[in-house]
Design a protein around this motif. Sequence first.
Motif, PDB file in Angstrom:
ATOM      1  N   ASP A 291       0.831  -1.206   0.000  1.00 23.34           N
ATOM      2  CA  ASP A 291       0.000   0.000   0.000  1.00 23.34           C
ATOM      3  C   ASP A 291       0.865   1.256   0.000  1.00 23.34           C
ATOM      4  N   TYR A 313      -3.693  -3.465 -12.321  1.00 21.15           N
ATOM      5  CA  TYR A 313      -4.617  -3.653 -11.200  1.00 21.15           C
ATOM      6  C   TYR A 313      -6.070  -3.695 -11.675  1.00 21.15           C
ATOM      7  N   GLU A 318      -8.910  -4.868  -9.160  1.00 19.12           N
ATOM      8  CA  GLU A 318      -8.547  -3.938  -8.088  1.00 19.12           C
ATOM      9  C   GLU A 318      -8.907  -2.516  -8.542  1.00 19.12           C
ATOM     10  N   HIS A 319     -10.212  -2.245  -8.594  1.00 15.61           N
ATOM     11  CA  HIS A 319     -10.690  -1.005  -9.208  1.00 15.61           C
ATOM     12  C   HIS A 319     -10.272   0.235  -8.425  1.00 15.61           C
ATOM     13  N   GLU A 320     -10.329   0.165  -7.111  1.00 11.50           N
ATOM     14  CA  GLU A 320      -9.981   1.328  -6.308  1.00 11.50           C
ATOM     15  C   GLU A 320      -8.489   1.634  -6.404  1.00 11.50           C
ATOM     16  N   THR A 321      -7.674   0.594  -6.422  1.00 14.33           N
ATOM     17  CA  THR A 321      -6.226   0.797  -6.591  1.00 14.33           C
ATOM     18  C   THR A 321      -5.948   1.454  -7.937  1.00 14.33           C
ATOM     19  N   ARG A 323      -7.960   3.305  -9.661  1.00 18.10           N
ATOM     20  CA  ARG A 323      -8.459   4.689  -9.619  1.00 18.10           C
ATOM     21  C   ARG A 323      -7.454   5.622  -8.943  1.00 18.10           C
ATOM     22  N   ARG A 324      -6.898   5.173  -7.815  1.00 23.52           N
ATOM     23  CA  ARG A 324      -5.936   6.026  -7.101  1.00 23.52           C
ATOM     24  C   ARG A 324      -4.682   6.273  -7.933  1.00 23.52           C
ATOM     25  N   VAL A 344     -12.401   2.309 -15.516  1.00 20.79           N
ATOM     26  CA  VAL A 344     -12.464   2.098 -14.068  1.00 20.79           C
ATOM     27  C   VAL A 344     -13.858   2.447 -13.555  1.00 20.79           C
ATOM     28  N   ARG A 348     -16.565  -0.013 -11.751  1.00 20.99           N
ATOM     29  CA  ARG A 348     -17.069   0.278 -10.404  1.00 20.99           C
ATOM     30  C   ARG A 348     -18.589   0.457 -10.383  1.00 20.99           C
ATOM     31  N   ASP A 350     -20.317   2.799 -12.123  1.00 25.55           N
ATOM     32  CA  ASP A 350     -20.752   4.170 -12.400  1.00 25.55           C
ATOM     33  C   ASP A 350     -20.846   4.353 -13.913  1.00 25.55           C
TER      34      ASP A 350
END
Length: 538
Positions: A291, A313, A318-321, A323-324, A344, A348, A350
Amino acid sequence: MNLLPASRRLKGALAGTALLLALAGCTDALQSAADDASAAESQLAAGNLDEARQSIRRAIAARDDVAGYYVLLGRIELRAQRPASAFNAYSMALDLQADNAEVLQSIAELGLQTGRIREAEEAADRMLLLVPGSTRAMLVKGFIAIDNGQLDDARRMATQILATNANDEGGIILSARIDALQGNIAKAMTDINRAISAIGETDALNVTLLEIYRVQGDAKGMRRIFPLILKSMTEDATYQIDFINLLYKSGDVAAARAEAVKAIESKPNDTSLLRALGELWNEYDRRPLSDAQLAYLGESGTRASQIALARFYLSHGEHETARRLLMRPHSSGVVEAQGLMARVLLARGDAKRAEALAERLLAIDARNEDSLLVRSARHLAAGRTDRAIEDANIVVSDSPEEYLGYVALADAYRAKGSGIRARQTFERGVDALPQSRMLVDAYRNFLLAEGDTARVVTLYQDLAMAKPSSVPAWTAYSRVCAEFGDALCAAKVASGLARARTSFAVDDRPGTPHRRGLFARITPEQICAATGGVCTGS
């Protein structure tokens, strides 16, 4: 008394003046070219390769009939590690000066390196006519003979080289490689170690030792020699990937992850290295970065590394990873990052924002790959199969190495009721991307829905054959054999899996030019052919 008419005297004077001016202009051009060439030599000596290249190209533009200018360009390109460009420069020099020993030798060696084998052999033969005892020319001929499977001819070249100089590095390596191909591993190892003791470590000797360890399946030996290779061959990312693969395969995941981070830090904009890392992680490690490392790269990494990591990812859910990692390049207006962010958002859930972003990008670039995948998916969800097919077709056409294009197109054809076209699309995909496990898995689901278990078996066999060193590929084939195969299938799996477990090679992508000469891989296929085996790989 001048008996010529005044008009003719005037014309003659003007012609003479024009000739003098032309000669003066020619002299100026010659001097300017010579000055540029001299500047290029100084810039090359100082290591200013871009400036040197520009200077010598100006000289060549002014005088394209001077062999020395092309030779100097060849030296510059060679120093810049651009072998294909260097080969072309020396080839131009050869057209102007056919008996230049440097030119002939350079064409022979660079032709071998770049796969221009016919030109390499012709240059080596001409070099041997010019300088009968040229060991470098014999070395080129010896390596060409190895590639052609003519080991007796290669051995003859090695013997002649070593008769001239028993400590000739190239001759020792050529001889050791022949021994390794013929199964005389102990002798090959002894000769290379003796050479290192006599003349010191060199990149070529260390790489040859690495290849002998690889043939033996000696992970410990490979691990000992790799740091020496990586320390001196810093520009070649191939060996970084090779070492990381070795660490993963020998079970040292922590060391593999650490080396991967070093590789990203050393070459943060090298898209080939980043792609190769992603392929290794697909094989061994779905969560390779901590992380803290992800947070650092998301904040301070290069755009190339952020986007490459986000793709990896995202592909593993690992969608949030993802996105970040994309936040900074997306906010900076990087179109590739924005297109990937649309995917992404869709992943997720959206869909509305994903579609809006994709449409905005497609208004700017109608062939944006990621945005087309999003729009194709939205068309398919709304039952607009023809429009989904249209968008997915563009992705397949423009980006044949993106497996999702084939999946999207096949899904759209299937939704339209054309199972045949869907199958054709998947077959086209696995032909283009025979090493893609993700594409194979997607095709498997389609085949099972169609009830075609026979093609499922051959599909995973093709994957294993395309990745002969991959334990996961052979394991996947094993599972399919157990479910749908027969005894012959099981026997193939047992043999292939046993080889894969002891192979510490990175399977090259199809079409990858193989290394030749002093830094070539000693492949199992070459050994098999040299010892008279049946080299089917199955």
